[in-house]
Design a protein around this motif. Structure first.
Motif, PDB file in Angstrom:
ATOM      1  N   TYR A  60       0.840  -1.205   0.000  1.00 35.65           N
ATOM      2  CA  TYR A  60       0.000   0.000   0.000  1.00 35.65           C
ATOM      3  C   TYR A  60       0.872   1.251   0.000  1.00 35.65           C
ATOM      4  O   TYR A  60       0.662   2.180  -0.788  1.00 35.65           O
ATOM      5  N   LEU A  61       1.885   1.270   0.864  1.00 36.33           N
ATOM      6  CA  LEU A  61       2.800   2.414   0.916  1.00 36.33           C
ATOM      7  C   LEU A  61       3.579   2.541  -0.387  1.00 36.33           C
ATOM      8  O   LEU A  61       3.757   3.653  -0.909  1.00 36.33           O
ATOM      9  N   ALA A  62       4.056   1.406  -0.912  1.00 34.04           N
ATOM     10  CA  ALA A  62       4.815   1.452  -2.165  1.00 34.04           C
ATOM     11  C   ALA A  62       3.966   2.027  -3.291  1.00 34.04           C
ATOM     12  O   ALA A  62       4.444   2.841  -4.108  1.00 34.04           O
ATOM     13  N   LYS A  63       2.698   1.636  -3.361  1.00 39.54           N
ATOM     14  CA  LYS A  63       1.808   2.157  -4.407  1.00 39.54           C
ATOM     15  C   LYS A  63       1.616   3.659  -4.243  1.00 39.54           C
ATOM     16  O   LYS A  63       1.623   4.411  -5.230  1.00 39.54           O
ATOM     17  N   ALA A  64       1.483   4.109  -2.991  1.00 35.66           N
ATOM     18  CA  ALA A  64       1.318   5.537  -2.732  1.00 35.66           C
ATOM     19  C   ALA A  64       2.566   6.314  -3.147  1.00 35.66           C
ATOM     20  O   ALA A  64       2.476   7.402  -3.734  1.00 35.66           O
ATOM     21  N   VAL A  65       3.725   5.758  -2.835  1.00 32.95           N
ATOM     22  CA  VAL A  65       4.986   6.422  -3.193  1.00 32.95           C
ATOM     23  C   VAL A  65       5.120   6.530  -4.711  1.00 32.95           C
ATOM     24  O   VAL A  65       5.503   7.576  -5.248  1.00 32.95           O
ATOM     25  N   HIS A  66       4.816   5.448  -5.419  1.00 37.19           N
ATOM     26  CA  HIS A  66       4.897   5.480  -6.881  1.00 37.19           C
ATOM     27  C   HIS A  66       3.919   6.491  -7.454  1.00 37.19           C
ATOM     28  O   HIS A  66       4.251   7.223  -8.399  1.00 37.19           O
ATOM     29  N   ALA A  67       2.694   6.539  -6.922  1.00 33.67           N
ATOM     30  CA  ALA A  67       1.701   7.493  -7.415  1.00 33.67           C
ATOM     31  C   ALA A  67       2.157   8.916  -7.145  1.00 33.67           C
ATOM     32  O   ALA A  67       2.027   9.804  -8.006  1.00 33.67           O
ATOM     33  N   ASN A  68       2.698   9.161  -5.954  1.00 33.92           N
ATOM     34  CA  ASN A  68       3.182  10.497  -5.615  1.00 33.92           C
ATOM     35  C   ASN A  68       4.369  10.890  -6.488  1.00 33.92           C
ATOM     36  O   ASN A  68       4.479  12.047  -6.927  1.00 33.92           O
ATOM     37  N   ALA A  69       5.253   9.933  -6.761  1.00 35.65           N
ATOM     38  CA  ALA A  69       6.401  10.227  -7.625  1.00 35.65           C
ATOM     39  C   ALA A  69       5.927  10.631  -9.019  1.00 35.65           C
ATOM     40  O   ALA A  69       6.444  11.601  -9.598  1.00 35.65           O
ATOM     41  N   SER A  70       4.961   9.900  -9.564  1.00 31.96           N
ATOM     42  CA  SER A  70       4.418  10.245 -10.887  1.00 31.96           C
ATOM     43  C   SER A  70       3.780  11.622 -10.843  1.00 31.96           C
ATOM     44  O   SER A  70       3.934  12.420 -11.790  1.00 31.96           O
ATOM     45  N   ARG A  71       3.057  11.934  -9.764  1.00 31.49           N
ATOM     46  CA  ARG A  71       2.428  13.241  -9.619  1.00 31.49           C
ATOM     47  C   ARG A  71       3.460  14.357  -9.605  1.00 31.49           C
ATOM     48  O   ARG A  71       3.311  15.371 -10.298  1.00 31.49           O
ATOM     49  N   ARG A  72       4.537  14.143  -8.847  1.00 31.08           N
ATOM     50  CA  ARG A  72       5.572  15.175  -8.760  1.00 31.08           C
ATOM     51  C   ARG A  72       6.315  15.356 -10.078  1.00 31.08           C
ATOM     52  O   ARG A  72       6.596  16.482 -10.504  1.00 31.08           O
ATOM     53  N   ILE A  73       6.666  14.252 -10.721  1.00 34.81           N
ATOM     54  CA  ILE A  73       7.385  14.328 -11.998  1.00 34.81           C
ATOM     55  C   ILE A  73       6.523  15.026 -13.038  1.00 34.81           C
ATOM     56  O   ILE A  73       7.002  15.876 -13.792  1.00 34.81           O
ATOM     57  N   HIS A  74       5.224  14.703 -13.076  1.00 35.38           N
ATOM     58  CA  HIS A  74       4.297  15.337 -14.012  1.00 35.38           C
ATOM     59  C   HIS A  74       4.209  16.840 -13.730  1.00 35.38           C
ATOM     60  O   HIS A  74       4.230  17.661 -14.644  1.00 35.38           O
ATOM     61  N   SER A  75       4.144  17.172 -12.422  1.00 38.84           N
ATOM     62  CA  SER A  75       4.046  18.576 -12.041  1.00 38.84           C
ATOM     63  C   SER A  75       5.296  19.353 -12.426  1.00 38.84           C
ATOM     64  O   SER A  75       5.235  20.475 -12.933  1.00 38.84           O
ATOM     65  N   GLU A  76       6.470  18.734 -12.211  1.00 38.41           N
ATOM     66  CA  GLU A  76       7.731  19.395 -12.553  1.00 38.41           C
ATOM     67  C   GLU A  76       7.877  19.579 -14.044  1.00 38.41           C
ATOM     68  O   GLU A  76       8.437  20.577 -14.508  1.00 38.41           O
ATOM     69  N   ASN A  77       7.391  18.629 -14.815  1.00 33.60           N
ATOM     70  CA  ASN A  77       7.496  18.727 -16.288  1.00 33.60           C
ATOM     71  C   ASN A  77       6.611  19.816 -16.856  1.00 33.60           C
ATOM     72  O   ASN A  77       6.846  20.314 -17.957  1.00 33.60           O
ATOM     73  N   ARG A  78       5.566  20.178 -16.093  1.00 34.03           N
ATOM     74  CA  ARG A  78       4.654  21.226 -16.566  1.00 34.03           C
ATOM     75  C   ARG A  78       5.211  22.613 -16.315  1.00 34.03           C
ATOM     76  O   ARG A  78       4.746  23.587 -16.909  1.00 34.03           O
ATOM     77  N   ILE A  79       6.203  22.679 -15.412  1.00 34.40           N
ATOM     78  CA  ILE A  79       6.766  24.005 -15.080  1.00 34.40           C
ATOM     79  C   ILE A  79       7.698  24.491 -16.187  1.00 34.40           C
ATOM     80  O   ILE A  79       8.529  23.770 -16.685  1.00 34.40           O
TER      81      ILE A  79
END
Length: 262
Positions: A243-262
């Motif tokens: 459960y934690l690993a899935k959350a970390v992966h989802a958060n990582a994708s969210r952050r990478i996506h957010s950084e790429n939009r900047i």
């Protein structure tokens, strides 16, 4: 001239029991006889014993030695080359373990000395598995982030550890609440909890970009010893590490996506 088992034991440096075992298994049976009918070792037997002891010194098992001696021309070179590779790998492994031991000594020398009572006060149920620490050191020994994390950990004071562990306990309570409330691992609330852990690692140990955080979470999911460093066994739930690993992966994708939009 023949030699008794006692004489061979004395000058070859092997026990009589070992020689009897070699005889019973057929690896080395004395070929001579005394006038009284007792079996004696001849020169050819001693030459074979010398070969056996040579291969034993290199770590060959007895059944493999028997195979080599049964057809030395066909097998010896191949077996020796294989053993040479094994020994080279073992030397590398031992060198790495020596480095781990050296690092452990450094940590012990520079770390904060704690009595058992103080250790429980600061760390509570969180236990540091030495076998995991050794495996992690071997696995990440070439990682700059791992080296920095170990260096910073060894420099923490008792008060640093007290604050760090209090922060970790508060984060752990949030994770358990999210899991027990049925929040989806890739939902906003639990991704924020995963982000808190990433920032915690960065704050106390080493800069932790999303990709590194993913690798850490994968360790949590695959190795119970790693997950026990963040959630003690008494507080774990079935599937919580995944459960934690899935959350970390989802958060990582969210952050990478957010950084790429900047």
């Amino acid at each position: 001239m023949g030699y008794t088992v006692g004489q061979v034991s004395a000058f070859a440096g092997v026990t009589v029991r070992t020689l009897h075992h070699y005889d019973r298994t057929g690896l080395l049976s004395p070929g001579g006889r005394s006038r009284a009918g007792y079996r004696h070792y001849e020169d050819v037997d001693l030459a074979r014993l010398q070969q056996i002891l040579f291969y034993r010194e290199l770590g060959f098992p007895l059944d493999e030695i028997a195979e080599i001696l049964a057809d030395p021309q066909a097998n010896a070179l191949e077996h020796l080359r294989t053993r040479q590779r094994q020994l080279a790998d073992e030397i590398t492994r031992l060198q790495q373990l020596a480095e781990v031991a050296e690092r452990a000594i450094e940590v012990q020398q520079t770390g904060v000395p704690l009595t058992p009572e103080e250790r429980f006060e600061v760390f509570g149920e969180i236990a540091f598995d030495l076998s995991y620490a050794t495996d992690a050191q071997l696995k990440w020994r070439d990682s700059k982030g791992h080296r920095e994390a170990m260096a910073r950990a060894s420099a923490h004071t008792k008060e640093d550890w007290r604050r760090l562990m209090a922060e970790a306990a508060a984060w752990r309570a949030e994770l358990l609440a999210g899991h027990d409330d049925g929040e989806p691992a890739d939902g906003e609330r639990v991704m924020d909890i995963a982000e808190e852990h990433r920032l915690h690692v960065s704050r106390w140990f080493t800069p932790c970009p999303p990709e590194m955080h993913r690798r850490i979470a994968d360790d949590f999911a695959s190795d119970p010893r790693a997950f026990a460093l963040v959630v003690p066994p008494s507080q774990q739930r079935p599937g919580l590490a995944a459960y934690l690993a899935k959350a970390v992966h989802a958060n990582a994708s969210r952050r990478i996506h957010s950084e790429n939009r900047i």
